[in-house]
Design an enzyme around this catalytic site. Structure first.
Site, mmCIF file in Angstrom:
data_model
loop_
_atom_site.group_PDB
_atom_site.id
_atom_site.type_symbol
_atom_site.label_atom_id
_atom_site.label_comp_id
_atom_site.label_asym_id
_atom_site.label_seq_id
_atom_site.Cartn_x
_atom_site.Cartn_y
_atom_site.Cartn_z
ATOM 1 N N ASN A 55 0.849 -1.135 -0.049
ATOM 2 C CA ASN A 55 0.185 0.090 -0.110
ATOM 3 C C ASN A 55 0.987 1.295 -0.095
ATOM 4 O O ASN A 55 1.479 1.460 0.868
ATOM 5 C CB ASN A 55 -0.796 -0.018 1.326
ATOM 6 C CG ASN A 55 -2.199 0.670 1.015
ATOM 7 O OD1 ASN A 55 -2.516 1.423 -0.054
ATOM 8 N ND2 ASN A 55 -3.089 0.571 1.996
ATOM 9 N N HIS A 98 -14.822 -5.295 10.301
ATOM 10 C CA HIS A 98 -14.630 -4.167 10.895
ATOM 11 C C HIS A 98 -15.979 -3.595 11.066
ATOM 12 O O HIS A 98 -16.686 -3.214 10.318
ATOM 13 C CB HIS A 98 -13.752 -3.410 9.958
ATOM 14 C CG HIS A 98 -12.290 -3.576 9.708
ATOM 15 N ND1 HIS A 98 -11.511 -3.062 8.993
ATOM 16 C CD2 HIS A 98 -11.688 -4.826 10.229
ATOM 17 C CE1 HIS A 98 -10.250 -3.610 9.068
ATOM 18 N NE2 HIS A 98 -10.261 -4.684 9.599
ATOM 19 N N ARG A 136 -14.252 -6.442 15.008
ATOM 20 C CA ARG A 136 -13.264 -5.339 15.350
ATOM 21 C C ARG A 136 -14.074 -4.331 15.533
ATOM 22 O O ARG A 136 -14.803 -3.717 14.582
ATOM 23 C CB ARG A 136 -12.195 -5.315 14.462
ATOM 24 C CG ARG A 136 -11.033 -4.327 14.825
ATOM 25 C CD ARG A 136 -10.184 -4.116 13.581
ATOM 26 N NE ARG A 136 -10.562 -2.741 12.917
ATOM 27 C CZ ARG A 136 -9.677 -2.120 12.231
ATOM 28 N NH1 ARG A 136 -8.354 -2.502 11.995
ATOM 29 N NH2 ARG A 136 -10.155 -1.159 11.582
ATOM 30 N N TYR A 152 -7.783 6.616 13.123
ATOM 31 C CA TYR A 152 -7.776 5.284 12.237
ATOM 32 C C TYR A 152 -8.931 4.310 12.589
ATOM 33 O O TYR A 152 -9.372 4.238 13.702
ATOM 34 C CB TYR A 152 -6.525 4.492 12.797
ATOM 35 C CG TYR A 152 -6.597 2.864 12.185
ATOM 36 C CD1 TYR A 152 -6.108 2.815 10.759
ATOM 37 C CD2 TYR A 152 -7.024 2.037 13.075
ATOM 38 C CE1 TYR A 152 -6.479 1.653 10.464
ATOM 39 C CE2 TYR A 152 -6.898 0.896 12.515
ATOM 40 C CZ TYR A 152 -6.783 0.604 10.757
ATOM 41 O OH TYR A 152 -7.212 -0.814 10.495
ATOM 42 N N ASP A 212 -7.926 -2.477 17.335
ATOM 43 C CA ASP A 212 -6.716 -2.236 16.605
ATOM 44 C C ASP A 212 -6.115 -1.153 17.137
ATOM 45 O O ASP A 212 -6.784 -0.001 17.029
ATOM 46 C CB ASP A 212 -7.021 -2.184 15.209
ATOM 47 C CG ASP A 212 -5.476 -2.100 14.684
ATOM 48 O OD1 ASP A 212 -4.496 -1.894 15.091
ATOM 49 O OD2 ASP A 212 -5.521 -2.566 13.108
ATOM 50 N N HIS A 214 -3.376 0.136 16.467
ATOM 51 C CA HIS A 214 -2.365 0.896 15.024
ATOM 52 C C HIS A 214 -1.136 1.423 15.481
ATOM 53 O O HIS A 214 -0.892 2.473 15.060
ATOM 54 C CB HIS A 214 -3.517 1.641 14.412
ATOM 55 C CG HIS A 214 -3.197 1.456 12.997
ATOM 56 N ND1 HIS A 214 -2.646 2.054 11.977
ATOM 57 C CD2 HIS A 214 -3.959 0.425 12.073
ATOM 58 C CE1 HIS A 214 -2.730 1.617 10.672
ATOM 59 N NE2 HIS A 214 -3.420 0.646 10.866
ATOM 60 N N GLU A 271 -4.827 -5.260 19.132
ATOM 61 C CA GLU A 271 -3.763 -5.304 17.883
ATOM 62 C C GLU A 271 -2.812 -4.226 18.048
ATOM 63 O O GLU A 271 -3.222 -3.149 18.131
ATOM 64 C CB GLU A 271 -4.899 -5.365 16.712
ATOM 65 C CG GLU A 271 -3.955 -5.528 15.343
ATOM 66 C CD GLU A 271 -4.891 -5.565 14.184
ATOM 67 O OE1 GLU A 271 -6.062 -5.897 14.253
ATOM 68 O OE2 GLU A 271 -4.417 -4.944 13.074
ATOM 69 N N GLU A 308 1.080 -7.246 11.426
ATOM 70 C CA GLU A 308 0.384 -6.875 9.928
ATOM 71 C C GLU A 308 1.704 -6.482 8.952
ATOM 72 O O GLU A 308 1.768 -6.491 7.898
ATOM 73 C CB GLU A 308 -0.681 -6.042 9.921
ATOM 74 C CG GLU A 308 -0.508 -4.944 10.308
ATOM 75 C CD GLU A 308 -1.999 -4.164 10.300
ATOM 76 O OE1 GLU A 308 -2.859 -4.601 10.657
ATOM 77 O OE2 GLU A 308 -1.936 -2.936 10.006
ATOM 78 N N ARG A 332 0.414 -11.896 13.262
ATOM 79 C CA ARG A 332 -0.525 -11.154 12.075
ATOM 80 C C ARG A 332 0.105 -11.022 10.726
ATOM 81 O O ARG A 332 -0.474 -10.532 9.936
ATOM 82 C CB ARG A 332 -1.080 -9.783 12.450
ATOM 83 C CG ARG A 332 -2.213 -10.084 13.481
ATOM 84 C CD ARG A 332 -2.916 -8.658 14.004
ATOM 85 N NE ARG A 332 -3.219 -7.971 12.936
ATOM 86 C CZ ARG A 332 -4.180 -8.139 11.944
ATOM 87 N NH1 ARG A 332 -5.016 -9.305 11.765
ATOM 88 N NH2 ARG A 332 -4.257 -7.104 10.833
ATOM 89 N N HIS A 336 -3.370 -10.734 8.543
ATOM 90 C CA HIS A 336 -3.838 -9.253 8.074
ATOM 91 C C HIS A 336 -4.754 -9.529 6.943
ATOM 92 O O HIS A 336 -4.693 -10.390 6.219
ATOM 93 C CB HIS A 336 -2.708 -8.517 7.906
ATOM 94 C CG HIS A 336 -2.761 -7.264 7.377
ATOM 95 N ND1 HIS A 336 -2.008 -6.401 6.686
ATOM 96 C CD2 HIS A 336 -3.891 -6.447 7.687
ATOM 97 C CE1 HIS A 336 -2.385 -5.021 6.284
ATOM 98 N NE2 HIS A 336 -3.739 -5.139 7.125
ATOM 99 N N ASP A 395 -6.080 -3.857 1.084
ATOM 100 C CA ASP A 395 -4.811 -3.649 0.279
ATOM 101 C C ASP A 395 -4.184 -4.813 0.144
ATOM 102 O O ASP A 395 -3.206 -4.835 -0.500
ATOM 103 C CB ASP A 395 -3.896 -2.455 1.089
ATOM 104 C CG ASP A 395 -3.636 -2.576 2.564
ATOM 105 O OD1 ASP A 395 -4.883 -2.679 3.310
ATOM 106 O OD2 ASP A 395 -2.466 -2.800 3.025
ATOM 107 N N GLU A 447 -8.733 -11.893 9.281
ATOM 108 C CA GLU A 447 -9.222 -10.747 9.101
ATOM 109 C C GLU A 447 -9.916 -10.510 7.808
ATOM 110 O O GLU A 447 -9.476 -11.167 6.896
ATOM 111 C CB GLU A 447 -8.191 -9.519 9.059
ATOM 112 C CG GLU A 447 -8.905 -8.101 8.913
ATOM 113 C CD GLU A 447 -7.675 -7.018 9.310
ATOM 114 O OE1 GLU A 447 -6.594 -7.260 8.970
ATOM 115 O OE2 GLU A 447 -8.200 -5.770 9.673
ATOM 116 N N TRP A 484 0.797 6.418 12.505
ATOM 117 C CA TRP A 484 -0.457 6.677 12.006
ATOM 118 C C TRP A 484 -1.147 5.418 12.177
ATOM 119 O O TRP A 484 -1.254 4.337 12.361
ATOM 120 C CB TRP A 484 -0.829 6.941 10.385
ATOM 121 C CG TRP A 484 -2.023 6.530 10.015
ATOM 122 C CD1 TRP A 484 -3.113 7.534 10.351
ATOM 123 C CD2 TRP A 484 -2.602 5.477 9.196
ATOM 124 N NE1 TRP A 484 -4.361 6.890 9.864
ATOM 125 C CE2 TRP A 484 -3.826 5.639 9.209
ATOM 126 C CE3 TRP A 484 -1.986 4.335 8.664
ATOM 127 C CZ2 TRP A 484 -4.696 4.753 8.360
ATOM 128 C CZ3 TRP A 484 -3.012 3.595 8.084
ATOM 129 C CH2 TRP A 484 -4.103 3.683 7.969
#
Ligand code: EZ4
Ligand code: CO
Length: 402
Positions: free
Chosen positions: A37, A122, A147, A159, A210, A212, A236, A262, A283, A312, A316, A339, A402
């Protein structure tokens, strides 16, 4: 059998994908995903300029040898670009072998260990109320594991929370946009979210969250501890994992299960995490961790330490990766969860596939190989468009994860 031709396609049916096709002298071809990605063109060049010329004339059945040739032979090892490129080749070779032997790839990986692959989806909302509505919607669709992410009071964006309801795609077209972040507001909001979700939906549904990579280990420890009454399936990516030892600190403070990986590219990214039992779920994913060949080694190593997989599966990762992941999940013993973020309709049309969702589980289908195809003519209508993940700043302007 010999490899006669190999080429890369970059297309954008809803979002960008890098697809590898390997052809053989027996008319059988294999497909691989090399999507990274926001760095798609780098993987495409790595494959086209440096890898594909080395494949012509080789026997596609020699999967381990070709893997070692691309990994050790490059001298420069690991990293997301290299490992995604190797993964694309690896997936295509497993696809070819399955088709040549008239059997689904899960049979080549040891055969079925289970009937269905439990997946999580999600759910999100701009606030707790909206998140609860989205959880209800996904429960209705049959998911057994969800999630949950919600907007944080005082932050314009975060996020996991889309600008509109429904489809959420973190990469945005053009140069990176900027999000804002403040850890304390986030930490204050998440326990309340899960208290409410449990109150409304009960204990039976599996709940995930998550972080992130946004917390320090001690902040993650606090969150894990405060979430304990709500029995999460996992939190996560609580903290960035370059410092694997950071997870030791989290582990010392909470029984909330921990998932990470991930962004990992190889077993070495998780070696300490696994052998010290600092995590519960790994993951790593087929596309970013060197394909099925290397992911199988990660899973087998993890199995020795009671660590399960939780691959993961965001959008993407192309449907080629999703297919490969479902064969893998079906075959390995220490599968945990997969996921599932459904692709856009345009994406599904470009990649016709045998896999399907039913009652909270996914199934790879029984077609030979990966059970995935690629409509190149349709793909040619969707040209690559520059797109990036957002960057993130604290409210004082400091750049953060991020
Ligand atoms: O942000 O795949 O668990 N899923 C995730 C994803 C990642 C994207 C980044 O490309 O964290 O949504
Ligand atoms: Co994630």
């Amino acid at each position: 059998m010999k490899i006669t031709n190999a080429y890369v396609n970059i297309c954008s049916p809803g979002r960008n994908f890098v697809t590898l096709k390997i052809e053989t002298d027996q008319g059988i071809y294999g497909l691989g995903d090399g999507t990274l990605n926001g760095r798609e063109l780098a993987v495409a060049s790595y494959l086209t300029d440096h890898v594909l010329p080395c494949l012509i004339g080789r026997d596609p059945f020699q999967i381990e040898d070709i893997w070692q040739y691309l990994y050790r032979g490059a001298y420069w090892r690991r990293g997301p670009v290299t490992m995604s490129a190797i993964a694309a080749v690896d997936m295509a070779l497993w696809d070819i072998k399955g088709k040549a032997l008239h059997t689904p790839v899960y049979n080549l990986l040891g055969g079925r260990s289970r009937q269905g692959v439990m997946v999580y989806c999600h759910a999100f909302g701009k606030d707790i109320h909206a998140a609860l509505e989205d959880v209800a919607k996904h429960k209705e669709m049959g998911y057994r594991a969800i999630r949950v992410q919600s907007g944080v009071p005082g932050l314009k964006s975060t996020y996991g929370v889309g600008k509109t309801t429904g489809y959420y795609e973190p990469a945005e077209r053009g140069l990176p946009t900027e999000y804002e972040w403040e850890t304390e507001s986030y930490l204050r909001s998440v326990p309340g979210l899960f208290a409410k979700v449990r109150e409304v939906f009960g204990e039976e549904i599996h709940l995930l969250h998550d972080c992130h990579h946004r917390l320090t280990p001690i902040e993650a420890a606090r969150l894990g501890k405060e979430l304990e009454p709500f029995h999460l399936f996992w939190i996560e990516d609580p903290t960035p994992a370059e410092l694997q030892e950071g997870f030791k600190l989290i582990r010392q403070h909470t029984t909330t299960p921990i998932a990470v990986g991930e962004v990992f590219n190889s077993l070495w990214d998780a070696h300490d995490l696994i052998r010290n039992q600092w995590i519960d779920y790994i993951r790593a994913t087929v596309v970013h961790a060197g394909g099925l060949t290397h992911l199988k080694k990660i899973a087998d190593f993890a199995d020795l330490y009671h660590v399960k997989t939780g691959c993961h599966g965001a959008t993407d990762l192309s449907p080629v990766s999703m297919a490969a992941a479902l064969h893998f999940d079906t075959a390995i013993h220490n599968f945990g969860i997969q996921e599932h973020m459904p692709h856009a309709a345009e994406t599904d049309a470009v990649f016709p596939h045998a896999y399907f969702f039913k009652d909270g589980y996914m199934y790879p289908g029984d077609k030979p190989g990966l059970g995935i195809d690629f409509d190149e003519k349709l793909a040619s209508q969707y040209e690559y468009q520059r797109a990036y993940l957002p960057v993130n700043r604290r409210q004082d302007g400091t750049l953060t994860d991020w």
